[in-house]
Motif scaffolding. Sequence first.
Motif, short mmCIF file in Angstrom:
data_model
loop_
_atom_site.label_atom_id
_atom_site.label_comp_id
_atom_site.label_asym_id
_atom_site.label_seq_id
_atom_site.Cartn_x
_atom_site.Cartn_y
_atom_site.Cartn_z
N PRO A 1 0.82 -1.22 0.00
CA PRO A 1 0.00 0.00 0.00
C PRO A 1 0.85 1.27 0.00
N PHE A 2 2.00 1.23 0.63
CA PHE A 2 2.85 2.41 0.70
C PHE A 2 3.59 2.65 -0.61
N LEU B 1 3.43 8.46 -5.89
CA LEU B 1 2.65 9.70 -6.01
C LEU B 1 3.42 10.90 -5.47
N VAL B 2 4.10 10.72 -4.36
CA VAL B 2 4.92 11.81 -3.80
C VAL B 2 6.04 12.15 -4.77
N TRP C 1 4.63 14.10 -7.64
CA TRP C 1 4.25 15.45 -7.23
C TRP C 1 5.48 16.33 -7.09
N LEU C 2 6.53 15.80 -6.49
CA LEU C 2 7.76 16.58 -6.33
C LEU C 2 8.37 16.92 -7.69
N ARG C 3 8.29 16.01 -8.63
CA ARG C 3 8.81 16.29 -9.98
C ARG C 3 8.02 17.41 -10.65
#
Length: 70
Positions: free
Chosen positions: A24-25, A31-32, A35-37
């Motif tokens: 799950p992680f 996704l993180v 998003w950072l990219r």
Amino acid sequence: MLDKRLFHSPGQTAIMHIRRSDSPFAEFVVLVRDWLRAHPDEADRYAALKRALAQRHAADPDDDDYTRVI
């Protein structure tokens, strides 16, 4: 079966995390990353925070302790 493996070498500047793709992680970390990219200014702020925390916790017995502060 473990959901995560952590590899590091003392004195190196990187720690490699390997996760099961069905963890799950695993989806969260992708996704993180994405998003950072897409938000380079936030990525720079995040990198600066991680560097500062890594330096502050450099003497901790567990090389990954600093990540629990975030």
